[in-house]
Each structure stands twice: as structure tokens, then as C-alpha cells.
Design an enzyme around this catalytic site. Sequence first.
Site, mmCIF file in Angstrom:
data_model
loop_
_atom_site.group_PDB
_atom_site.id
_atom_site.type_symbol
_atom_site.label_atom_id
_atom_site.label_comp_id
_atom_site.label_asym_id
_atom_site.label_seq_id
_atom_site.Cartn_x
_atom_site.Cartn_y
_atom_site.Cartn_z
ATOM 1 N N THR A 28 -0.399 -2.713 7.635
ATOM 2 C CA THR A 28 -0.480 -4.170 7.589
ATOM 3 C C THR A 28 -1.473 -4.561 6.493
ATOM 4 O O THR A 28 -2.469 -5.227 6.738
ATOM 5 C CB THR A 28 -0.854 -4.726 8.975
ATOM 6 O OG1 THR A 28 0.038 -4.155 9.940
ATOM 7 C CG2 THR A 28 -0.704 -6.233 9.041
ATOM 8 N N HIS A 29 -1.211 -4.052 5.302
ATOM 9 C CA HIS A 29 -2.037 -4.377 4.147
ATOM 10 C C HIS A 29 -1.150 -5.083 3.125
ATOM 11 O O HIS A 29 -0.842 -4.542 2.082
ATOM 12 C CB HIS A 29 -2.657 -3.117 3.544
ATOM 13 C CG HIS A 29 -3.503 -2.338 4.502
ATOM 14 N ND1 HIS A 29 -3.915 -1.053 4.266
ATOM 15 C CD2 HIS A 29 -4.026 -2.673 5.703
ATOM 16 C CE1 HIS A 29 -4.649 -0.622 5.286
ATOM 17 N NE2 HIS A 29 -4.723 -1.592 6.170
ATOM 18 N N ASN A 30 -0.728 -6.293 3.473
ATOM 19 C CA ASN A 30 0.088 -7.100 2.570
ATOM 20 C C ASN A 30 -0.870 -7.894 1.685
ATOM 21 O O ASN A 30 -1.812 -8.502 2.187
ATOM 22 C CB ASN A 30 0.967 -8.063 3.370
ATOM 23 C CG ASN A 30 1.682 -7.376 4.515
ATOM 24 O OD1 ASN A 30 1.104 -7.182 5.578
ATOM 25 N ND2 ASN A 30 2.916 -6.995 4.315
ATOM 26 N N GLN A 68 0.869 -1.167 0.000
ATOM 27 C CA GLN A 68 0.000 0.000 0.000
ATOM 28 C C GLN A 68 0.909 1.220 0.000
ATOM 29 O O GLN A 68 1.830 1.296 0.808
ATOM 30 C CB GLN A 68 -0.872 -0.018 1.257
ATOM 31 C CG GLN A 68 -2.021 0.930 1.257
ATOM 32 C CD GLN A 68 -3.352 0.251 0.949
ATOM 33 O OE1 GLN A 68 -3.841 -0.542 1.722
ATOM 34 N NE2 GLN A 68 -3.927 0.555 -0.198
#
Lengths: 588, 248
Positions: free
Chosen positions: A513-515, A346
Amino acid sequence: MRRLPRKDAVIVGLGWTGAIMGHELCQAGLQVVALERGPWRDTASDFNIGTAPDELRYGIRNDLFVRPSQDCVTARNTMDQVALPIRRWGSFLPGNGVGGAGIHWNGHTWRFLPSDFNIRSHYLERYGEGIFPENHMIQDWGISYDELEPYYDKFEYLCGISGTAGNVNGQIQPGGNPFEGWRQRGYPTPPLRMQHAQNMFTKAATELGFKPFPLPSANLSQAYTNPLGVTQGPCTYCGFCERFGCANYSKSSAQTTILPVLMRHPGFEARVQCEVVRVLKSGDGKTATGVVYVDETGEEWEQPADLVILAAYQLWNVRLMLYSGIGRPYDPNSGEGVVGKNYAYQANSAVNGFFDNQLFNSWAGAGSLGITADEYNGDNFDHTGLNFVGGANINCTTFHARPISARPIPPGTPRWGSAWKKATRDNYLTTQNIGSQGSNMSYRDCYLDLDPTYKDRLGRPLLRMTFDFKPNEERMSAYVTSKMEPIMRAMGAKQIVSNPKKGPWSVVPYQTTHNTGGAIMGDNPRTSAVNKYLQVWDMPNVFVMGASAFPQNAGYNPTGTVGALTYHAADAITKQYLKNPGQPLVQA
Amino acid sequence: MSDERLSRRTLLAATTALFGLVGTADARTVTGLPYLGNEVYPPPEARPGPWLFFTADEGAAIEAIVDRLIPTDDLGPGGKEAGCAIFIDRQLAGPYGRNEGMYMQGPFPANPLPTQGYQNQLTFAEQYRRGLAGLTAHVARNFGNRKPHQLSAEEMDRLLTSMEKREANSPEFNGSALFDLIHNNTMEGFFADPIYGGNKDMMGWKLIGFPGTRYDYREVFDKLNTRYNRPPVSLLGRPEWNKAGGRT
């Protein structure tokens, strides 16, 4: 290794997607076991109001996240570098235990734009092939927004999302997002109350021609009882949301929406502190026969099951597939193979504003308390001549002012001494930022595979991440950030500091934490790992949940789409797959 | 924080019969809602008393340093009075000092990229021990054979500035790394909940106007852009309560 009695379904991981899938499968009459490698977590004990608001323990020392000593990833920016382990979490924070990362999220609950799902064909038609960046791997999702809409709705009503609709059945609604896809009805609960900063942002942005609207929030504005009969309480704006469990039962999570029902279902059981180490396959390699897990004492167990649901975090789903030989591993040199492909992230940015004579009192906030403007997200604006694909939502949020981590001081201020002390005091209550949540396209050399050197505590290779921000994302972020600055000026900041996203990506500062990606969905088994029902193309009794399915990431937080995809998959499993188990739901 | 987790595991093992944990081969099976009344997992409270990690000289050096990083001035008391040295000592004596939970397997390459973050094979406790030994030698060499805590405020500021700016670095003494470590932990101590030994009487929070762990700020939304005047509360309550209530 001891063999346990067969179950109809085994679910790996008991976070958001595992809990949703568990409930749907149990309702369909299946006997289900969920295996969770972290501990059981319960609001009253684990997020107690007397212990939850502890910045050092949860915000700094990472008490709720998986311990890197148990599992981590190695990271590098380019293929010619040696990847090294992320020895303590920084850039992202994978969850641990029952509830997963859904315990400590902020609660931004978005629907992606209709054009995000057919991004490749949409941009191709509107702008031609030349708009796509070098070495991109941008793909359509193999599913349309219209197909997903009922499942977005289902997830939002499970959670009780607080917001203002912008488009109900094609009718644009005042005060909502005019760019959003149609929705069948409004949000379950009205938006949160807004802070001083949001009121200022709304005024400034509106005068500049934006159409700002409340950020859809899983911190609830009022008490809500969901269709399962589970009740949440209203958010009290405590300012301990992201990285923390909610003591008020007012942040939607598996704990506050599903588990009270699921755990009492006679068809369901959970085993905690049990880590699945591989998926077992039949002799011909075409079917999964169950999983092997290691319990807390180190003993190995075989859990046979007819249906295997991978519902761990994105990273660990991909790693389990690679360990288990499910799907062909991606090869960045040839561009062939599918597992590990299209890892994305992101591209966020921020504009900080230092003010005189404004008291933002940002410690009174909520994870999703914010106003957003979507004019520069996705393809909501004309990209002709801009030389990039994608966009970002622009937001003004007030989610915390926890003092170890949130003490803004103007650039050039000393880091210590009396001058530091004075600047810290003077700016703590009077600083506000505007952020952007940017899309991240997929590239041939951004991918996941197994590390050749570093091993986990069980001797298995760590997952290796090769990733960097590319010029496309830097140009997008610079452009959107330049649209944020006039809003901050109009809000009256005396000093403005812009931070557009730039490479190289670093594992150190927290970003998001947008993997995403690594087991992506699509309409073709040559270019995707799972079909639109998240079913593995070449192993039809394995389904892989989560953001690992995203072919690239959009300019929004992922959880709303993760929830919708899970419900969509569950619907297909219970209504179609179980009538004819073991068969692909989409013909290759 | 592993101490609580350990006690939690012990608890789970001890109470399996109470709430649906099946004490069989698969010892962690949960069915039904395993709710335990009156069950919470508070952090270990830092207690006053002698150093748990530092030697007397190390403790004196850290006290002198934290008191210049956050000086006592007209805005209020500084790092020493706030208990920042106690905080650091208790942290180093606990799981943080042992890098517990971090991935500490090798190899540790000599030249990691800055984007690859922490790659030190020493624990934080070991970094302090070696770093403070290096600092002591550095001060003896450059400040007339004195110990760090014997420097004047001006001398200490000069020392810290040279460490921060990498001017004190030598093969024997990584002054900038030690500075960053102490600076980071000092700020943690000044602004963390007082339960950890720093931020005494919430003086760090009072300085900036953070009201602590009140957890319900709905009233703020009725009076936006207004100074909030309720005193802060920590996980330990407020000092006045403890004095009045006679809790020991």
C-alpha cells in the site's frame, strides 16, 4: 445544502497527516475541524485484545479498509485498455476511519536517501542523460534532505521509533545504516529484539560484505512517552500487525501518539462518517472557500474555511483535486498538466528459502521486526552499465505467520490432499524469506484520472489508475534480487525460490500500500502540483499532504517521509503562511 | 462484518450524550476522547446446527469435497471433521455470501484481463448455488447418475482433479472456477479462528504449530530456534477451558 459556521481550517481525512496537521494548527491558535468519512476508532474498543487477532475478519475480509462499495478505483495496465473497478482490494489496501492506513501499517519508518530528493540532477551529473529510461518523468523534489532532516526527527520522536542510528551529524555509527543521511541524534528507542532468521541473515550478510542494521520500527521495543506526553507500551511480537490495529498501544499511529491530546484541544473537533465530496472555490477560482461533505444520512453540508488541508490517502487527495478543479489535470498525450501525473508504486521482490532443521517460529514477530541492508538501494552502488535507475533495500523480516495467508510450500507441491497437508506441516515453521523494497520511477503513461464509465455510490466518477511495471523496474528488481540469493544460500536454505518483480502489474495479489504521486511537489508550477510546502501552486490556501506529493517512489516505505513532509508543511503554515494568508510561500 | 458496524452506529446514536458526541445537525461531531468502557465489537460466533445456506444435498456435497481437499490421514483429521463445510455455510449465509462491501456496479465486461481481478456479477452465494447445481448434473452425467456425496474417495479425487485442471469445464459447468472457490474457502475454514465454525478444536493450527491468539511472544526471544510447546489459544479460549468453566 446547509451552511455551517466558518472555521479557520478544514482538514479532509483524519489519519496520520490530518492528525499531525490538526495538532500543529490548533497549537497555533486556529479553530480546526477534521472531516473523516470512516468511523471513529479507538484502541480499547476497536482493536481490543479479545477481538483484534482475527485473521479472517481483518486479514482476509478486510474489515479495517475502506469498502470498495463506498469508494474504489478502476485499473488498467496501458492506455489502450479499458479500466475495470477493483471490486475487492488486493494489490493495495486503502485505510478507512480515524487513524487511516496508519492503523494497519507494519511500521517501517524510513528516511529517504539524500540523493532520492535530487534524483534527476544527481543521476544526470553522475551518469549522463543516457541512464534515464524511455518515457520517464523523473523529477527532483524541490526540497533537499537537509531541509527535511528536522522534520524527520520530529516525526520519529513523535512515534518513538526503535532503531540504531547509522549517521549522527556526519559520524558513521557502528551497527546502523552507513548509507543513511545525517541525523541530528539517535533513534528515540533501541531496536526490537531479533528472531532466529534475523540472526542468521546478519551473520550471512556480514560475511558477504554487507553492513546489516535493524529496520527502523514503529513497533516499539520499550515503553515511550512522546513530546506530547502520550505513552506507548512495548511490542509483544504478537504477529498481528499489518492489516490489524494494535491492542497493546505499541504501534505508532494517530491513536497512540496524537489523538489523546488533539481530541481534547479546545480548538479541535472531528466529524466522522462525513465524506467530503468537493472543495469549493471563489468566483475567480483562485481561492478555496471551504468544502462540501455528505453525512451518513446522505445530507449535504457546506463547511466554509479559510484554509483547506487535503489529508486523505494519496488516491483520494488526487481524486478530490480532479473533482474540484484544483490544478490543471494531467494529459498523458501532451505531457502537460499536473494533477494525476507521476503515479508510481513500489517494485518489491522476494527470495524464499526452505530449510531443514531450523525453527523460525515466524508467528512471533512484529510488523517492522527485521534486519536490512542498504548496499543496493538508491545510488548507493555504481549504476554504470546496469541500464537502470534506482534500487531497493534488502530485508529479512519476521512479521507474521498467520495461517490462512502464510503457508509456504515448495513449488510443485499439490494444492490439496495428503501430500499438500504434509508439505504444509513440514514447511510452516521452517521457511524464511528475504525481501526487497524497490524504487519505482515515474513515466508518462502511468497516471491517474477520472474514469469515464464507473461511478461511486454518490454518482461521482471513480479514480482511474493506468499503471504497469516498466523494464527499468524489472531490471532493477532482477539485479537486486540476484544480490539477495547468495545471502539466502549462505543462510543454508535447501531450496531457494526467487520472485523478482515483473510486469504486468495485477490488482489481485497483495503487493504494497505504497501508492505515490498524482499531486507531486516540485520547484516549478508547470511540472508540479504543489510547492515544497505542499501548497497548491495556483490555489495558495489549499495544501495537499501525503505520498501524493512524491514525484517518484524511493526504495523505502513512505510513511517516514510522509510524516516529515507534513511537519515541514505545518511549520511553514504556522510560521509563514498565517502571517500573510492567501499568499504563495514560493514565488512561481 | 457489517453487522458489528451497524450495531456500532446504533450504539453511537444511542449514546451520543454519554461521551461528547454532539447530537445536533452535524450528528457525528466528536470532541474530547470518546472512550467507552467495556465496549468491544466481537464477530458473530458460528453456532452448530442445521445448514443456514446449503440445502441438504449441497451440504453433503461440500462435506464430501472438503474431506478430500483436506483428507483424514495419519497426520490427523480432515476438512469435514474440522467443520470446513459449516464454516462455508455460515460465511455464505452472512455478509461474505452477499459480497457485502465489494464494488458490484456494472458494467461487467465479458473478457476482463487477468490482471484486473474479480469481475463476476454473481455474489459468492450465487456462485455456490449455480456451481453446485452444475456439479450435480456433471456428476450425474459422468458417474452413473449418482450424487457428489455418493462418490468413493478415489472417484471424488478424480472429479476434483479434473475440475482443478479445467478438464471438467463445459458451457454449463465452470468446474475450475467452482474448484478454486471451494478450495479457497476450505483453507480459510481450516485455518481461521474456530469462532467461525471451522478449525474445530484448533486442529488446523495444531497440525502446523500456530499458537493462535496468545498475543505475547516475548519469551520466544529467550529460546530461539526451539520448538514452542504451549498449546494454542483462540478467540474462544481453549476447549478445555470451556468444558471446565461451564460457560454456555
